[in-house]
Design a protein around this motif. Structure first.
Motif, mmCIF file in Angstrom:
data_model
loop_
_atom_site.group_PDB
_atom_site.id
_atom_site.type_symbol
_atom_site.label_atom_id
_atom_site.label_comp_id
_atom_site.label_asym_id
_atom_site.label_seq_id
_atom_site.Cartn_x
_atom_site.Cartn_y
_atom_site.Cartn_z
ATOM 1 N N GLN A 55 23.036 64.844 48.911
ATOM 2 C CA GLN A 55 23.496 63.287 48.797
ATOM 3 C C GLN A 55 23.261 62.714 50.125
ATOM 4 O O GLN A 55 23.672 63.414 51.278
ATOM 5 C CB GLN A 55 24.937 63.007 48.248
ATOM 6 C CG GLN A 55 25.148 63.670 46.943
ATOM 7 C CD GLN A 55 26.432 63.369 46.658
ATOM 8 O OE1 GLN A 55 27.230 62.540 47.087
ATOM 9 N NE2 GLN A 55 27.021 63.725 45.424
ATOM 10 N N ILE A 57 24.116 58.844 51.402
ATOM 11 C CA ILE A 57 24.260 57.528 51.049
ATOM 12 C C ILE A 57 23.546 56.524 51.671
ATOM 13 O O ILE A 57 23.424 55.425 51.068
ATOM 14 C CB ILE A 57 25.916 57.383 51.101
ATOM 15 C CG1 ILE A 57 26.647 58.325 50.404
ATOM 16 C CG2 ILE A 57 26.240 55.752 51.012
ATOM 17 C CD1 ILE A 57 26.317 58.183 48.813
ATOM 18 N N ARG A 60 20.423 55.602 49.730
ATOM 19 C CA ARG A 60 20.680 55.233 48.199
ATOM 20 C C ARG A 60 19.774 54.241 47.555
ATOM 21 O O ARG A 60 19.700 53.175 48.205
ATOM 22 C CB ARG A 60 22.122 55.108 47.772
ATOM 23 C CG ARG A 60 22.729 53.710 48.537
ATOM 24 C CD ARG A 60 24.255 53.784 48.207
ATOM 25 N NE ARG A 60 24.567 53.742 46.818
ATOM 26 C CZ ARG A 60 24.532 52.529 45.925
ATOM 27 N NH1 ARG A 60 24.130 51.251 46.626
ATOM 28 N NH2 ARG A 60 25.041 52.657 44.741
ATOM 29 N N SER A 74 21.470 56.655 43.078
ATOM 30 C CA SER A 74 22.662 55.847 43.555
ATOM 31 C C SER A 74 23.416 56.779 44.408
ATOM 32 O O SER A 74 24.192 56.116 44.979
ATOM 33 C CB SER A 74 23.532 55.531 42.527
ATOM 34 O OG SER A 74 23.922 56.652 41.638
ATOM 35 N N TYR A 75 23.210 57.955 44.720
ATOM 36 C CA TYR A 75 23.769 58.888 45.610
ATOM 37 C C TYR A 75 22.876 59.455 46.817
ATOM 38 O O TYR A 75 23.186 60.134 47.485
ATOM 39 C CB TYR A 75 24.513 60.262 44.747
ATOM 40 C CG TYR A 75 25.313 59.969 44.037
ATOM 41 C CD1 TYR A 75 26.746 59.807 44.433
ATOM 42 C CD2 TYR A 75 25.044 60.016 42.622
ATOM 43 C CE1 TYR A 75 27.885 59.475 43.428
ATOM 44 C CE2 TYR A 75 26.163 59.607 41.794
ATOM 45 C CZ TYR A 75 27.455 59.538 42.108
ATOM 46 O OH TYR A 75 28.296 59.347 40.997
ATOM 47 N N ARG A 77 20.137 60.787 46.240
ATOM 48 C CA ARG A 77 19.334 62.228 46.214
ATOM 49 C C ARG A 77 17.747 61.758 45.735
ATOM 50 O O ARG A 77 17.391 60.787 45.133
ATOM 51 C CB ARG A 77 19.977 62.875 45.037
ATOM 52 C CG ARG A 77 21.461 63.199 45.295
ATOM 53 C CD ARG A 77 22.161 64.033 44.258
ATOM 54 N NE ARG A 77 22.328 62.932 43.059
ATOM 55 C CZ ARG A 77 23.284 63.198 42.109
ATOM 56 N NH1 ARG A 77 23.834 64.204 41.847
ATOM 57 N NH2 ARG A 77 23.146 62.158 41.188
ATOM 58 N N GLU A 246 21.586 57.562 34.445
ATOM 59 C CA GLU A 246 21.961 56.878 35.375
ATOM 60 C C GLU A 246 20.867 55.686 35.642
ATOM 61 O O GLU A 246 21.307 54.657 36.064
ATOM 62 C CB GLU A 246 21.714 57.673 36.693
ATOM 63 C CG GLU A 246 22.076 57.309 37.941
ATOM 64 C CD GLU A 246 22.002 58.209 39.031
ATOM 65 O OE1 GLU A 246 22.229 57.917 40.378
ATOM 66 O OE2 GLU A 246 21.621 59.267 38.808
#
Length: 290
Positions: A55, A57, A60, A74-75, A77, A246
């Motif tokens: 992850q 952030i 993101r 959203s993380y 990744r 997601e």
């Protein structure tokens, strides 16, 4: 004193598969697509540019770029890396579930068709009850009862596909058990298990194998659907269905999250269907002649 009775194969032409592929050019596209997807899944650690679970952030929801070819989630990744690793889940679940369903379903169909009578009616009645439920609904009920895990997901999908395999195996068994070579084997003292294993199974296995390629596509769609509603492999393991979920939640802000895994499912299902059509043509002499 017993003697070996040879059971003639029902239409086994060595060049049948090659002829079917030659007539159906799209089958080569399906074979190439499926081979590419399988190779990507096998060599995922070498092909994925990033750790699919890492992850970040700061990065993101970044759109596709030179650094992140398919963007980030959203993380933070990498979507491409998760897409590559997600192919492993889809192919493993689809292949293992269909293998289990084929073994159980074909066995039930052969035994029911061979024995007949009340046993056949009882087995087919149970299978008709299973067939009365839509595949996704039946898989959802089983997965909800067992819980979310890779093993339970495989079991749930396998159970949904047992009945179709049983029906495909039962129909030719009823016809084959009346054939002369089966009667001859029975007159020489062969037992029921030997007759089913040596004379009936080899003459109908091609039908079951052909359908397995088509139903594997259905199993992959079911896996994605169950993962989408949270009954698949638990996070953070990447699966195409959970990636679409997601993406659905962020469809207005990050279109790439849902589009790319959806395309991966589409290409995989398309490849299996094209390959299944070629296998069906190879196994069916009427299809080859037309």
């Amino acid at each position: 004193m017993t003697a070996e009775v040879a059971s003639p194969a029902i239409e086994t032409r060595p060049g049948g598969l090659w002829l079917a592929f030659s007539k159906n050019k799209l089958s080569w596209v399906g074979l190439g697509l499926l081979a590419a997807i399988v190779l990507v899944a096998i060599f995922a650690p070498l092909l994925a540019p990033y750790d699919p679970l890492e992850q970040n952030i700061v990065s993101r929801l970044e759109p596709p770029s030179a650094e992140f070819w398919l963007g980030t989630d959203s993380y933070g990744r990498d979507v491409l890396s998760r897409l590559i690793y997600g192919a492993r889940i889809s192919l493993v679940v689809g292949f293992v579930a269909i293998l289990i369903a084929m073994a159980i379903g074909a066995t039930l169909g052969i035994v029911a068709g061979y024995i007949g009578g009340l046993f056949d009616q009882f087995v087919m009645g149970l299978l008709d009850v299973m067939l009365s439920f839509p595949t996704l609904l039946l898989g959802l009920m089983i997965a909800a009862m067992l819980g979310a895990s890779l093993e339970n997901l495989i079991i749930a999908i396998a159970v949904t596909e047992i009945a179709p395999f049983a029906r495909v195996a039962r129909a030719p068994t009823i016809s084959l058990k009346q054939r002369d070579f089966v009667e001859a084997s029975r007159s020489y003292g062969s037992g029921h298990l030997r007759i089913m294993g040596r004379h009936i199974l080899p003459n109908m296995v091609s039908d079951v194998v052909v359908m397995s390629s088509l139903w594997m596509a259905s199993a992959i769609r079911t896996e994605a659907s169950l993962s989408f509603i949270g009954l698949g492999v638990p996070p953070p393991t990447p699966t195409w269905g959970s990636m679409i979920r997601e993406g659905f939640e962020n469809i207005l802000d990050a279109w790439w999250l849902a589009v790319f895994p959806s395309l991966a499912i589409l290409l995989t299902v398309l490849a299996l269907n094209l390959l299944g059509d070629a296998l069906r043509d190879a196994a069916d002499p009427k299809s080859r002649e037309s």
